[in-house]
Design an enzyme around this catalytic site. Structure first.
Site, mmCIF file in Angstrom:
data_model
loop_
_atom_site.group_PDB
_atom_site.id
_atom_site.type_symbol
_atom_site.label_atom_id
_atom_site.label_comp_id
_atom_site.label_asym_id
_atom_site.label_seq_id
_atom_site.Cartn_x
_atom_site.Cartn_y
_atom_site.Cartn_z
ATOM 1 N N CYS A 269 66.612 38.682 71.780
ATOM 2 C CA CYS A 269 67.513 39.739 71.805
ATOM 3 C C CYS A 269 68.889 39.334 71.655
ATOM 4 O O CYS A 269 69.125 38.437 70.989
ATOM 5 C CB CYS A 269 67.245 40.758 72.985
ATOM 6 S SG CYS A 269 67.682 39.547 74.575
ATOM 7 N N ARG B 112 72.317 45.391 64.195
ATOM 8 C CA ARG B 112 72.563 44.018 64.595
ATOM 9 C C ARG B 112 71.506 43.077 63.750
ATOM 10 O O ARG B 112 71.973 42.038 63.460
ATOM 11 C CB ARG B 112 72.629 43.996 66.110
ATOM 12 C CG ARG B 112 73.671 44.519 66.742
ATOM 13 C CD ARG B 112 73.823 44.432 68.217
ATOM 14 N NE ARG B 112 74.215 43.027 68.457
ATOM 15 C CZ ARG B 112 74.141 42.382 69.824
ATOM 16 N NH1 ARG B 112 73.502 42.932 70.731
ATOM 17 N NH2 ARG B 112 74.435 41.082 69.947
#
Length: 276
Positions: A231, A172
């Protein structure tokens, strides 16, 4: 005080005169609700806390899990029996992210004595209970700001002049895949530091010296301002902040994280394995 506690140490404390308030924070990103699993069996005396409803505000421009309203968060914690001076232990049954989110929020809100059950439910060897406790209401009153936070501009500044860690999976970070947010990639200048490397195969946090070495290799010692963390939506990032604390370092969490950053098309996005 260490931010984690072993299952055996918790068992001893729970039998003592200052039994901790125990919170079960089972949650999975995109998975089924944790309440049915809690009702099927939990540590004796544990009160279920809903991450989406009680440990976050409504999703929106501030991200998928923005900080909750302090008064609403305080009311939820009081319902769970949390008091100003009562020790609190939190656990989940996953990667430890949800428990770390509860730990971080309570600490951010000024509670002085909160620990995560190291290894979560899997570390508990005692019997489980299906009894739903109804604790006496606590008297905890949040005083937000006890732990540092970053907004989008602050995170960008950390990435330029300090150390900003991206706690998501490496794919990601690189932008190879993005199953949730508008676009893949990372905040320019951020360094990839997946939370899965904070723990061993048993799900327990690595020893303090190994965590310190990990963060030193990522550049923590070259960042006098401390370490910034983000995050996807401020959940797994809390796990990173907790790991930093074990290592003797201070982490500032960007609660909006990538879900907020990437929602604004005017903000820059870097891709690939390098910070950019």
């Amino acid at each position: 005080m260490k931010p984690i506690i072993t299952a055996s140490a918790y068992a001893s404390e729970s039998a003592g005169p200052r039994r901790p308030v125990l919170l079960d924070v089972r949650w999975q990103l995109g998975g089924p609700h944790g309440r049915p699993d809690y009702e099927a069996g939990h540590l004796p005396g544990a009160v279920f806390v809903d991450l989406d409803a009680e440990l976050a505000g409504p999703a929106g421009s501030g991200g998928r899990h923005p900080l909750p309203d302090p008064e609403e968060f305080g009311a939820a914690m009081r319902r769970a029996g949390v008091g100003q001076d009562t020790p609190v232990v939190v656990y989940d049954a996953g990667l430890g992210w949800a428990a770390a989110r509860a730990w971080w929020l309570l600490r951010w809100a000024g509670h002085p004595d909160v620990r995560v059950l190291d290894g979560g439910l899997a570390a508990w060897s005692g019997e489980l209970s299906t009894e739903i406790p109804h604790p006496a209401e606590g008297d905890f009153r949040p005083k937000p700001g006890a732990l540092p936070t970053l907004d989008a501009d602050g995170a960008a500044a950390f990435a330029r002049s300090g150390l900003l860690l991206d706690a998501r999976a490496a794919e990601r970070y690189r932008g190879d895949v993005e199953p949730i947010d508008r676009v893949g990639g990372h905040i320019p200048g951020a360094v990839s530091a997946p939370t899965t490397q904070n723990t061993g195969e048993d799900g327990r946090y690595l020893p303090a010296d190994l965590l310190a070495a990990r963060f030193a290799a990522l550049g923590a010692e070259r960042s006098p301002e401390g370490v910034g963390v983000y995050c996807g939506s401020g959940v797994s990032g809390a796990h990173q902040v907790l790991a930093l604390e074990i290592a003797g370092l201070r982490g500032a969490l960007y609660p909006g994280s990538w879900s907020e950053w990437s929602s604004d098309e005017s903000r820059p996005v870097a891709t690939g394995s390098e910070p950019g």
